[in-house]
Scaffold this active site. Structure first.
Site, PDB file in Angstrom:
ATOM      1  CG  HIS A 138      13.432  56.732  16.043  1.00  0.00           C
ATOM      2  ND1 HIS A 138      13.716  55.392  16.091  1.00  0.00           N
ATOM      3  CD2 HIS A 138      14.458  57.345  16.678  1.00  0.00           C
ATOM      4  CE1 HIS A 138      14.853  55.197  16.733  1.00  0.00           C
ATOM      5  NE2 HIS A 138      15.328  56.366  17.092  1.00  0.00           N
ATOM      6  CE  LYS A 183      16.296  56.038  12.968  1.00  0.00           C
ATOM      7  NZ  LYS A 183      16.851  55.023  13.859  1.00  0.00           N
ATOM      8  CG  ASP A 198      15.070  55.747  -9.496  1.00  0.00           C
ATOM      9  OD1 ASP A 198      14.746  56.936  -9.278  1.00  0.00           O
ATOM     10  OD2 ASP A 198      15.997  55.426 -10.261  1.00  0.00           O
TER      11      ASP A 198
END
Length: 459
Positions: free
Chosen positions: A220, A222, A227
């Site tokens: 989970h 996110k 760069d």
């Protein structure tokens, strides 16, 4: 639109959700009976309220600060320094932090960042959707990879994508099939890792149907990284999160230390995950225990060592940097930075990345959350925002402190809201927990201290 939840809000929403189960009278009746039974048990639950006085003692061990706050540091007065004993502490300038306000802004920013990337693109999400917007994102990756090859061969650009195995494999057209063309065309530049929980194995794995197998455990994280620019979010790579599903998005610009850490973290989780191949098969990294075919204890031990190795190494690096920056005997921090040619302003914002991987006995987020809730003082105000009201183990901690709590939730944002069959009842369970919590608040006479709000937006 934000609507205030009064005492009757839970039951009203409960009935609204039951109305979403047409033609399923048996299921609706079962949920109704469960609701009544839980209601009858409310008085029994009240008997445990004296235990709230012991909530701080019953909570997970709270990490202690091993040294007094540093008076030389610009953050010397803040209350959260003890977290640096658990995870790396990153100091950044607030001018490099930007909070995005809309799903469309999130989508357009990601495309622009992909197009501008020269060295690395790292994307970790639950899944990648299969619609036209998701395809547009994949096409953007393909175009950037192609340009990197034209500019230099072999290219310096590397793309690493981490998804959940079960969610990413759902259906015939899924996250895996969306990414196969990238793997086939750029095998030396693209890596796709699919995390498989070690808890889903053997007979359970054979019997659990699709979608329901995702309830056993998921990847989970996110984070979307380009760069030295990082987007920390709760949003998945899916069309609803690109159009009308509001989430949080914090854009950190030119933060190389933060970007390096999340790159290493995603690499570590990727190393203990299954690797997607160009023919849609998966393989384990050489020398790694298989997550569901191998010995569970051995796999979890290896995964713990790999992930905690990244966390501890970064924590040590940041502590050394902290000492060099703020405890130099020769020059002050500003003069020292200027002498080194670094014109960046002094940090005024502190980032602590909390990691939770319970199967691997990594429970940092759990410990820090419990500590923050336990130490909340009278007069303090705590804001909790979630699409899934599931305090469970923290409920007594919230009720046992003296702080004011403002809780914003949104059952309709649940991915199972409106789904057919039993899956459609999952949001009902969260509403029941919300209702149970509010009843507990009322039974303790704490309505003035605890406020629940429900978020709802048309469309």
């Amino acid at each position: 639109r934000v609507s205030m939840a009064a005492a009757a809000a839970g039951p009203v929403f409960w009935r609204r959700l039951l109305g979403l189960l047409p033609g399923r009278p048996g299921l609706a009746a079962l949920l109704g009976r469960l609701s009544d039974r839980f209601g009858r048990n409310r008085d029994r639950r009240r008997r445990r309220s004296p235990w709230l006085l012991l909530a701080p003692l019953l909570s997970p061990t709270v990490p202690q600060v091993t040294s007094p706050p540093c008076g030389l540091c610009p953050e010397g007065g803040h209350r959260f320094q003890w977290i640096r004993n658990l995870v790396p502490e990153f100091g950044v300038c607030s001018s490099h932090v930007r909070v995005l306000s809309a799903p469309t802004e999130f989508f357009e920013l990601m495309k622009g960042q992909i197009q501008a990337a020269k060295r690395r693109v790292v994307m970790a999400s639950l899944y990648l959707g299969t619609g036209p917007l998701e395809q547009e994102l994949v096409d953007c990756l393909e175009s950037t990879l192609e340009k990197s090859l034209q500019a230099k061969c072999p290219s310096d650009l590397k793309v690493s994508i981490l998804l959940d195995f079960m969610r990413g494999s759902r259906g015939r057209k899924n996250s895996r099939t969306m990414l196969l063309p990238l793997l086939q065309r750029f095998p030396e530049q693209v890596r796709v890792s699919l995390f498989h929980t070690p808890n889903l194995r053997g007979l359970l794995r054979l019997l659990m149907p699709e979608r329901f197998n995702e309830t056993i455990g998921l990847q989970h994280i996110k984070v979307y990284l380009f760069d030295d620019n990082v987007i920390l979010s709760g949003a998945n790579l899916s069309d609803s999160y690109f159009t009308n599903r509001q989430d949080r998005y914090v854009f950190l610009q030119d933060c190389p230390d933060v970007a390096d850490f999340f790159t290493e973290l995603v690499d570590a989780v990727g190393d203990v995950s299954l690797q997607l191949q160009g023919d849609d098969t998966v393989q384990v990294v050489e020398g790694m225990v298989h997550p569901y075919k191998g010995d569970r204890a051995a796999y979890c031990e290896a995964a713990n060592a790999r992930v905690m190795g990244v966390i501890n190494a970064a924590r040590t690096r940041q502590q050394m940097l902290h000492a060099q920056t703020f405890h130099s005997d020769s020059l002050g921090p500003r003069e020292d930075a200027a002498a080194a040619g670094d014109r960046r302003p002094a940090p005024d914002t502190w980032i602590y990345p909390l990691v939770q991987m319970k199967p691997f006995e990594i429970r940092i987020d759990e410990a820090v959350t419990a500590a923050l809730l336990t130490e909340a003082e009278c007069g303090a105000r705590v804001y909790l925002t979630t699409g899934y009201f599931n305090l469970t183990q923290y409920m007594d901690l919230v009720l046992g402190t003296r702080a004011e709590y403002q809780i914003l939730l949104s059952p309709e944002m649940n991915g199972f809201f409106g789904a057919k069959g039993v899956a459609g009842a999952i949001p009902v369970a969260y509403v029941h927990i919300e209702r149970q919590f509010y009843q507990e608040v009322c039974s303790l006479g704490q309505q003035e201290r605890g406020q629940l709000q429900e978020y709802w937006r048309a469309g």
